[in-house]
Design an enzyme around this catalytic site. Structure first.
Site, PDB file in Angstrom:
ATOM      1  N   HIS A 147       4.089   1.477  -7.925  1.00 37.84           N
ATOM      2  CA  HIS A 147       2.950   1.319  -7.873  1.00 37.84           C
ATOM      3  C   HIS A 147       2.034   1.000  -9.863  1.00 37.84           C
ATOM      4  O   HIS A 147       1.642   0.034  -9.597  1.00 37.84           O
ATOM      5  CB  HIS A 147       2.247   1.237  -6.750  1.00 37.84           C
ATOM      6  N   MET A 186      11.171   6.355  -6.761  1.00 38.58           N
ATOM      7  CA  MET A 186       9.550   5.956  -6.010  1.00 38.58           C
ATOM      8  C   MET A 186       9.224   5.261  -4.303  1.00 38.58           C
ATOM      9  O   MET A 186       9.676   3.885  -5.001  1.00 38.58           O
ATOM     10  CB  MET A 186       8.405   6.136  -6.818  1.00 38.58           C
ATOM     11  N   LEU A 197       0.049   3.426  -2.256  1.00 35.37           N
ATOM     12  CA  LEU A 197       0.714   3.606  -3.514  1.00 35.37           C
ATOM     13  C   LEU A 197       0.522   4.635  -3.952  1.00 35.37           C
ATOM     14  O   LEU A 197       0.377   5.800  -3.704  1.00 35.37           O
ATOM     15  CB  LEU A 197      -0.788   3.045  -4.238  1.00 35.37           C
ATOM     16  N   HIS A 198       1.558   4.619  -5.007  1.00 32.47           N
ATOM     17  CA  HIS A 198       2.323   5.562  -5.559  1.00 32.47           C
ATOM     18  C   HIS A 198       2.397   5.398  -6.747  1.00 32.47           C
ATOM     19  O   HIS A 198       2.496   4.127  -7.332  1.00 32.47           O
ATOM     20  CB  HIS A 198       4.173   6.468  -4.623  1.00 32.47           C
ATOM     21  N   GLY A 244       1.022  -1.042   0.655  1.00 31.31           N
ATOM     22  CA  GLY A 244       0.292  -0.324  -0.189  1.00 31.31           C
ATOM     23  C   GLY A 244       1.287   1.849   0.115  1.00 31.31           C
ATOM     24  O   GLY A 244       1.976   1.036   0.111  1.00 31.31           O
ATOM     25  N   VAL A 255      10.173   3.225 -11.124  1.00 32.23           N
ATOM     26  CA  VAL A 255       9.740   3.781 -11.853  1.00 32.23           C
ATOM     27  C   VAL A 255      10.336   5.358 -10.242  1.00 32.23           C
ATOM     28  O   VAL A 255      10.883   5.554  -9.476  1.00 32.23           O
ATOM     29  CB  VAL A 255       8.430   4.538 -11.058  1.00 32.23           C
TER      30      VAL A 255
HETATM   31  P1  AMP Z   1       5.941  -2.173  -2.005  1.00 33.52           P
HETATM   32  O1  AMP Z   1       4.249  -1.831  -1.917  1.00 33.52           O
HETATM   33  O2  AMP Z   1       7.094  -1.420  -1.415  1.00 33.52           O
HETATM   34  O3  AMP Z   1       5.745  -3.778  -1.204  1.00 33.52           O
HETATM   35  O4  AMP Z   1       6.270  -3.032  -3.690  1.00 33.52           O
HETATM   36  C1  AMP Z   1       4.839  -3.386  -3.865  1.00 33.52           C
HETATM   37  C2  AMP Z   1       5.884  -3.807  -5.246  1.00 33.52           C
HETATM   38  O5  AMP Z   1       5.681  -2.525  -5.944  1.00 33.52           O
HETATM   39  C3  AMP Z   1       7.117  -4.489  -5.400  1.00 33.52           C
HETATM   40  O6  AMP Z   1       7.455  -4.756  -5.954  1.00 33.52           O
HETATM   41  C4  AMP Z   1       8.106  -2.953  -6.012  1.00 33.52           C
HETATM   42  O7  AMP Z   1       8.536  -3.538  -6.177  1.00 33.52           O
HETATM   43  C5  AMP Z   1       7.332  -2.194  -6.405  1.00 33.52           C
HETATM   44  N1  AMP Z   1       7.557  -1.442  -6.337  1.00 33.52           N
HETATM   45  C6  AMP Z   1       8.227  -0.230  -5.364  1.00 33.52           C
HETATM   46  N2  AMP Z   1       8.528   1.478  -5.768  1.00 33.52           N
HETATM   47  C7  AMP Z   1       8.484   0.872  -7.174  1.00 33.52           C
HETATM   48  C8  AMP Z   1       9.054   1.863  -7.865  1.00 33.52           C
HETATM   49  N3  AMP Z   1       9.546   2.831  -7.835  1.00 33.52           N
HETATM   50  N4  AMP Z   1       9.064   1.093  -9.354  1.00 33.52           N
HETATM   51  C9  AMP Z   1       9.082   0.540 -10.056  1.00 33.52           C
HETATM   52  N5  AMP Z   1       8.437  -1.212  -8.930  1.00 33.52           N
HETATM   53  C10 AMP Z   1       8.009  -0.242  -7.157  1.00 33.52           C
END
Ligand code: AMP
Length: 282
Positions: A37, A184, A33-34, A31, A176
């Site tokens: 995501h 991010m 989310l940016h 969550g 990203v």
């Molecule tokens: P998290 O919510 O941080 O557990 O991330 C969920 C998914 O989003 C994971 O597969 C992360 O690697 C991916 N993710 C997080 N930040 C980025 C980003 N800046 N660019 C691409 N994927 C991301």
């Protein structure tokens, strides 16, 4: 968008879609989310007619209680963003639904889980592999989408899918970044304005590493020294590790003769950020 809160309701929901012959893409998240995501959601949509997202701040992958407690949880915003992105089902289980009383079976990654993040966050990848396996077995997707930002996590998930015969395509998505290059991350919102400024040393260090290799530097130690210098010059930043590793085995590399990955973790105040870059020798 259907909002589901228990593993068995997700299993039934997915089962119906599968019976109807639909392909399911799955994006697990914690969550806050940016746009990173949201990019994963777009890629999911390119791979399947049905997109399932999970939001679960997984307690068993945190080795610091403060980090778990302070992890941002803007669930109403997240829900709206998923809806706007055309997500078909949002899975938001409680910790009690995922780990009911008596829970005791874990997935333990092998050597891939040991270096880098594994060294500084003991038990982290056991928690990650366990929750991802559980989520996979609930959603039973055809394809799962992960970010390359969490490079070691992606490598571990790919290995787990092979080792446990899960039969899921794992797709990695390039990181990203903000306009100044900072990856991010949900944790960025915990940075103070000064911390956010200081965090620019991270993309600066990655660029320096990439440029050093492109310019002919071959010794990993030399590349790491460049990173150490750039992060060291920023008073608010502290480098926890920087390591040049093999892109799939994650074994430490001494000479950058083939494409490698440089991964690092940096503390900015009490916020810990990770990032990585591919190193391509000329
Ligand atoms: P998290 O919510 O941080 O557990 O991330 C969920 C998914 O989003 C994971 O597969 C992360 O690697 C991916 N993710 C997080 N930040 C980025 C980003 N800046 N660019 C691409 N994927 C991301």
């Amino acid at each position: 968008m259907d909002v589901l809160t228990t593993p068995d309701t997700v299993q039934r929901w997915s089962g119906r879609r599968r019976k109807a012959g639909q392909r399911i893409a799955f994006v697990p998240t914690m969550g806050a989310l940016h746009p990173g995501h949201l990019r994963l959601l777009e890629v999911a949509r390119e791979h399947a007619g049905v997109v399932v997202v999970s939001i679960f701040v997984n307690p068993i992958q945190f080795n610091r209680r403060e980090d778990f407690d302070s992890y941002p949880r803007p669930i109403d915003d997240d829900r709206r963003r998923c809806e706007e992105a055309g997500v078909d089902a949002l899975f938001v289980p409680t910790a009690a639904a995922m780990y009911p009383h008596g829970f005791q079976t874990y997935v333990d990654p092998g050597p891939l889980g040991e270096p880098m993040e594994g060294t500084f966050r003991p038990g982290h990848f056991r928690g990650v592999a366990t929750v991802v396996a559980k989520l996979f077995l609930s959603v039973r997707p055809d394809v799962a989408i992960f970010g390359e930002k969490d490079y070691q996590q992606l490598a571990i998930v790919r290995r787990m899918v092979i080792d446990l015969d899960l039969g899921i395509d794992v797709v990695g998505v390039p990181t990203v970044r903000e306009p100044d290059g900072l990856a991010m991350s949900s944790r960025n919102r915990r940075l103070s304005p000064a911390g956010r400024e200081a965090a620019r040393c991270i993309p600066g260090a990655l660029t320096a590493a990439r440029d050093a290799v492109a310019g002919g530097a071959q010794r990993a130690a030399e590349v790491v020294a460049a990173v150490r210098k750039l992060v060291g010059d920023e008073p608010l930043a502290r480098l926890e590790y920087a390591e040049v590793c093999h892109p799939t085995t994650l074994e430490r590399v001494d000479l950058v003769a083939e494409p490698c990955v440089l991964a690092l973790a940096v503390w900015i105040g009490d916020v810990r950020l990770i990032d990585n870059v591919r190193l391509d020798p000329p």
